[in-house]
Scaffold this motif. Sequence first.
Motif, short mmCIF file in Angstrom:
data_model
loop_
_atom_site.label_atom_id
_atom_site.label_comp_id
_atom_site.label_asym_id
_atom_site.label_seq_id
_atom_site.Cartn_x
_atom_site.Cartn_y
_atom_site.Cartn_z
N PHE A 95 0.83 -1.20 0.00
CA PHE A 95 0.00 0.00 0.00
C PHE A 95 0.87 1.25 0.00
CE2 PHE A 95 -2.56 -3.37 1.91
CZ PHE A 95 -3.70 -3.32 1.11
N ASP A 96 1.97 1.22 0.74
CA ASP A 96 2.91 2.35 0.75
C ASP A 96 3.51 2.54 -0.64
OD1 ASP A 96 2.48 2.59 3.47
OD2 ASP A 96 4.35 1.61 4.04
N PHE A 98 2.30 1.60 -3.55
CA PHE A 98 1.27 2.10 -4.48
C PHE A 98 1.06 3.60 -4.28
CE2 PHE A 98 -0.89 -2.32 -4.28
CZ PHE A 98 -0.03 -2.82 -5.23
N ALA A 99 0.93 4.01 -3.02
CA ALA A 99 0.69 5.43 -2.73
C ALA A 99 1.85 6.31 -3.20
CB ALA A 99 0.47 5.63 -1.23
N CYS A 154 -0.51 2.46 -10.27
CA CYS A 154 -0.27 2.35 -8.83
C CYS A 154 -0.94 3.49 -8.07
CB CYS A 154 1.23 2.34 -8.54
SG CYS A 154 2.05 0.80 -9.01
N ALA A 158 -4.04 3.10 -5.45
CA ALA A 158 -3.87 3.65 -4.09
C ALA A 158 -5.10 4.45 -3.69
CB ALA A 158 -2.61 4.51 -4.02
N LYS A 159 -5.67 5.20 -4.62
CA LYS A 159 -6.89 5.97 -4.32
C LYS A 159 -8.04 5.03 -3.97
CE LYS A 159 -5.86 9.66 -7.60
NZ LYS A 159 -6.28 10.23 -8.88
N ASP A 162 -7.53 3.60 -0.45
CA ASP A 162 -7.34 4.56 0.63
C ASP A 162 -8.27 4.22 1.79
OD1 ASP A 162 -8.35 7.47 1.79
OD2 ASP A 162 -6.19 7.33 1.42
#
Length: 182
Positions: A95-96, A98-99, A154, A158-159, A162
């Motif tokens: 997740f990190d 991707f963000a 990515c 991530a959106k 969220d």
Amino acid sequence: YLIYAGTLGDNYDVQSIINCAIKVKEHNLDVHIYIAGDGNLRQYVIDSIAHHNLSSTTYLGRINPEELVFYYQKSQLALSTYSKDSTVSMPIKAFDYFAAGLPLLNSLGMDLGEMVKEHKLGMNYEPGNAEDLFDKIIYLRNNIELLKEMKLNCLEIAKQLDESKIYKDYVEFCKNIYTNEI
């Protein structure tokens, strides 16, 4: 630039990172690998970098979140390297990545491996196979437009993942269950 951020332990494919770094040196590629983290393979990483004179590989140690963000911003790819025996399905670190808009070079199957393939979030490689990992780096290095597309994918995923969106959807899901049971 590539970054690995996480545990340096037996369930992770740390040896492939080091063997890939050796191949980068042998081929004199303009590729730099950052390794951030700690664990029982920490000394192996430090010793391997020194022994093989891997000037294009930097061990950062355990760093704070602000420093990590700095290295994410410098990087084009993230390493999601797990051993073939790993039972991890969806690591939080993904997740990190991707963000940060970092496509993955990933060795996990299951959920993350399927997501990477289905949504073009990077490329999967065979765990324990440094040659395959190296080939994927070269492929993406030579296909800049694909890498840019993967970066955008990515950021988009991530959106969707969220926490504010997921929790809102979860609350609605729970409300629907509650109202349908009454």
